[in-house]
Design an enzyme around this catalytic site. Structure first.
Site, PDB file in Angstrom:
ATOM      1  N   PRO A 205       0.822  -1.208   0.000  1.00 52.39           N
ATOM      2  CA  PRO A 205       0.000   0.000   0.000  1.00 52.39           C
ATOM      3  C   PRO A 205       0.861   1.266   0.000  1.00 52.39           C
ATOM      4  CG  PRO A 205      -0.704  -1.548   1.706  1.00 52.39           C
ATOM      5  CD  PRO A 205       0.600  -2.044   1.191  1.00 52.39           C
ATOM      6  N   THR A 208       3.988   2.830   2.932  1.00 55.45           N
ATOM      7  CA  THR A 208       4.551   1.804   3.805  1.00 55.45           C
ATOM      8  C   THR A 208       6.077   1.818   3.827  1.00 55.45           C
ATOM      9  OG1 THR A 208       4.278   0.246   1.967  1.00 55.45           O
ATOM     10  CG2 THR A 208       2.587   0.252   3.673  1.00 55.45           C
ATOM     11  N   GLU A 427     -24.735   8.764  17.382  1.00 56.42           N
ATOM     12  CA  GLU A 427     -23.433   8.237  17.791  1.00 56.42           C
ATOM     13  C   GLU A 427     -23.567   7.370  19.041  1.00 56.42           C
ATOM     14  OE1 GLU A 427     -20.990   8.437  15.857  1.00 56.42           O
ATOM     15  OE2 GLU A 427     -21.923   9.881  14.493  1.00 56.42           O
TER      16      GLU A 427
END
Length: 669
Positions: A205, A208, A427
């Site tokens: 990815p 990294t 939430e």
């Protein structure tokens, strides 16, 4: 303005020469001294008898006259006429009969004028072509070097990066360490018949540390390091990329041992024949030349190619075969210990407060890459400087993590009380549903402060790194995602658009459970659809889906069934814990943010969801009642247990004597 760069632009010189020519022609015309008058005034002067000499120029339709008496202060005058008045002008000149006579001039082009008219367009076209080449190559002195390599040679003056600056990728560092050793001492490997890989592909990815690893190899090996991007090979002219590849490898061979690093190789190494129309000639020629160069190495030439990409799946198979990129190293997001070491590396030179615990920060950032962690520390440093503080504390780091995950806080957004109440219940519904599940991760933070596009968010983080997820955990995620929508339905009986992102994520998880993970009895363990989320045009274009309409209908039904089950479970736990939901919403309205300690206190009396029935892929298959084996202890854990047992036995034997002196205490290891 960069005047040095502007001075290298040939278009500037062309424009300057044109301006100078225009000024020169204007000055030359003004040096003749003739005063221009109207045609009527010129005819009147011819009739007045003051004209002593006349010159008529054909083509320009101009009459120059010399006067015996000044007219408006000038004895040299001129006027112009149109072609229909030519006879009238000739008659007027004949009637005036100048004392010094008259003359007719017919201008003829000289050989120089003809040559100039022929060469001037060619010169302008050449300068235009020069300008275009200069613009395409980024500046004046590289115009005739467009076939040369544009790789940057890392010299000794460049700051050196070593393996000590790379953390969180121990396996990749170990593989790259071998390449460094080969470049320093190739005889040790050749003595046992070993052949070092000609190419190393780093994939993973973004963020990294693939490029950082390549720079660390160059810094450790101390050899010439040529760095270039894959897009630098591709130009508007076919064949330029192949020429640059040849030049790059020739330079590396002349300075071997050397390293060639190609960043984002997918820009030039894509699968041949891909794309609308069958491919891209320039990119394919460049790739062909790269394949030839990598396969044509002299075994005694120590040149190693290191490439980095985020998309190894679209690279050409010929590029990945043994003999070219022999070794492919995956560089993934770091684990808990790796994140802590990365934070330690990026924390060097930053004034961290003694209260900062990097292990806690590492636990709060699962899934973060090295670039993300560096961004967290940088954001914390910026926030500290903004508040005129001297040390970076945990509060700044927590705020930096929130900024990286959800964006900066939108303090200017003013919400109405009703919207704030709905957000608090929404939430709170997420947090309550997550806490009431049996297989979900702990809720660490809930806030109703707007960040980015979100009006609030609930943070659920795992205690340890996870590399696989069970079916029950995925079902808990679905229920947790639907918790906000269900809370709105139960409390207000009127859901809002705030749950759109939750529904999107839940639908994505449920569809993967059906089509990729094989976690439904109706469809079964069958992989449906393509593994790639986007069409790779040219190679995958025109490939229809690999299942029928009937299967698609069953897939949709299974997805809907999973979502409905999560919806019902969220209803069950929120109705059973309505008092906790009200307390949670009130606390959010008062404090706006709740941390893991406050949430743990609030959820201590929560009523959990009853365990789900055991799921079977098929009711017809026999169910085993045998439990799994115990996980064997590792050597270090076994040694620790033995030491603990021995200490306990020793303490038991000595207990009577200690008890007599009043110094008895439990044994510890």
């Amino acid at each position: 303005m960069d005047f040095k760069k502007l001075s290298r632009n040939p278009f500037v010189y062309v424009l300057l020469i044109g301006v100078l020519l225009l000024i020169g022609m204007t000055l030359i015309s003004s040096l003749t001294g003739a005063k221009q008058v109207t045609t009527q005034q010129g005819l009147e002067l011819l009739e007045g008898g003051t004209v002593t000499e006349v010159t008529t120029t054909d083509g320009d339709q101009r009459v120059d006259m010399t006067l015996s008496k000044p007219f408006e202060g000038a004895t040299q005058v001129q006027f112009y006429y149109v072609e229909p008045r030519a006879d009238e002008i000739v008659a007027a000149v004949d009637a005036a009969d100048p004392k010094e006579g008259f003359n007719d001039v017919v201008p003829r082009a000289t050989w120089f004028d003809g040559l100039l008219s022929l060469l001037l367009p060619l010169i302008l076209l050449g300068l235009l072509f020069w300008f275009l080449l200069s613009s395409a190559q980024g500046g004046g002195n590289k115009v005739m070097q467009f076939g040369k390599s544009r790789a940057k040679l890392v010299n000794k003056e460049t700051p050196t990066v070593t393996f000590a600056d790379v953390a969180g990728a121990d396996e990749a560092i170990e593989e790259m360490q071998e390449i460094k050793d080969f470049l320093k001492d190739p005889a040790r490997f050749q003595a046992v018949g070993a052949r070092i890989p000609k190419g190393v592909l780093l994939y993973g990815p973004p963020g990294t540390g693939k490029t950082l690893l390549a720079r660390a190899v160059a810094g450790e090996a101390g050899v010439p390091f040529y760095s270039i991007s894959g897009s630098d090979f591709v130009e508007m002219f076919v064949g330029v990329g192949a020429s640059r590849v040849r030049d790059l490898f020739n330079q590396a061979k002349e300075n071997s041992p050397a390293i060639i690093f190609i960043d984002e190789i997918d820009a030039v190494g894509r699968h041949r024949g891909a794309g609308m129309g069958g491919g891209h000639d320039e990119r394919e020629q460049t790739l062909n030349q790269m394949l030839v160069e990598m396969d044509g190495f002299d075994p005694k030439v120590n040149v190693i190619v290191i490439a980095a990409t985020n998309r190894p799946d679209i690279l050409d198979p010929a590029l990945l075969r043994p003999g070219r990129f022999d070794r492919q190293i995956g560089v993934d997001a770091p684990d808990l210990k790796g994140r802590q070491r990365i934070l330690e590396v990026h924390g060097r030179g930053k004034p961290l407060s003694p209260s900062v615990d990097l292990n806690v920060i590492a636990r709060k950032t699962p899934g973060f890459t090295g670039a993300d962690l560096a961004n967290v520390l940088n954001e914390a440093a910026l926030l500290t400087a903004r508040s005129n503080a001297q040390l970076i504390d945990m509060r700044a780091l927590d705020e930096a993590i929130d900024r990286v995950i959800a964006g900066p806080q939108r303090r200017t957004r003013v919400m109405r009380d009703k919207e704030k109440l709905i957000t608090a219940y929404h939430e709170g519904g997420h947090a309550l549903a997550a806490a009431a599940m049996n297989h979900t991760d702990p809720v660490t933070k809930v806030t109703i402060l707007p960040r980015g596009k979100a009006l609030g968010y609930t943070m659920v983080l795992p205690i340890d790194d996870k590399y696989s997820i069970t079916r029950n955990e995925l079902q808990d995620q679905l229920t947790y995602a639907m918790g906000g929508r269900v809370a709105e339905e139960i409390v207000f009986h009127d859901p809002t658009t705030g749950a759109s992102n939750d529904i999107e994520k839940a639908t994505g998880i449920a569809r993967k459970m059906v089509t990729e993970y094989g976690m439904t009895t109706d469809v079964g363990p069958v992989k449906l659809g393509s593994a790639s989320g986007e069409v790779f045009m040219g190679r995958d274009m025109g490939h229809g889906r690999d299942f029928s309409e009937r299967i698609a209908e069953r897939v949709d039904g299974q997805v809907r069934e999973l979502i409905e089950q999560a919806h019902n479970e969220a209803y069950e736990v929120i109705n059973a814990n309505r008092d906790i939901l009200d307390k949670l919403a009130l606390a959010l309205l008062e404090n706006e943010t709740l941390d893991h300690l406050e949430l743990a206190e609030m959820f201590k009396d929560i009523k959990k969801l009853p365990p789900r029935p055991q799921w079977l892929s098929s009711a017809e298959r026999p169910v085993s009642t045998l439990p799994p084996i115990d996980v064997p202890q590792r050597q270090d854990e076994a040694g620790l247990a033995a030491a603990t047992e021995a200490a306990e036995q020793t303490a038991t034997q000595k207990a009577p004597a200690l008890r007599a002196t009043g110094q008895a205490r439990p044994a510890t290891a």
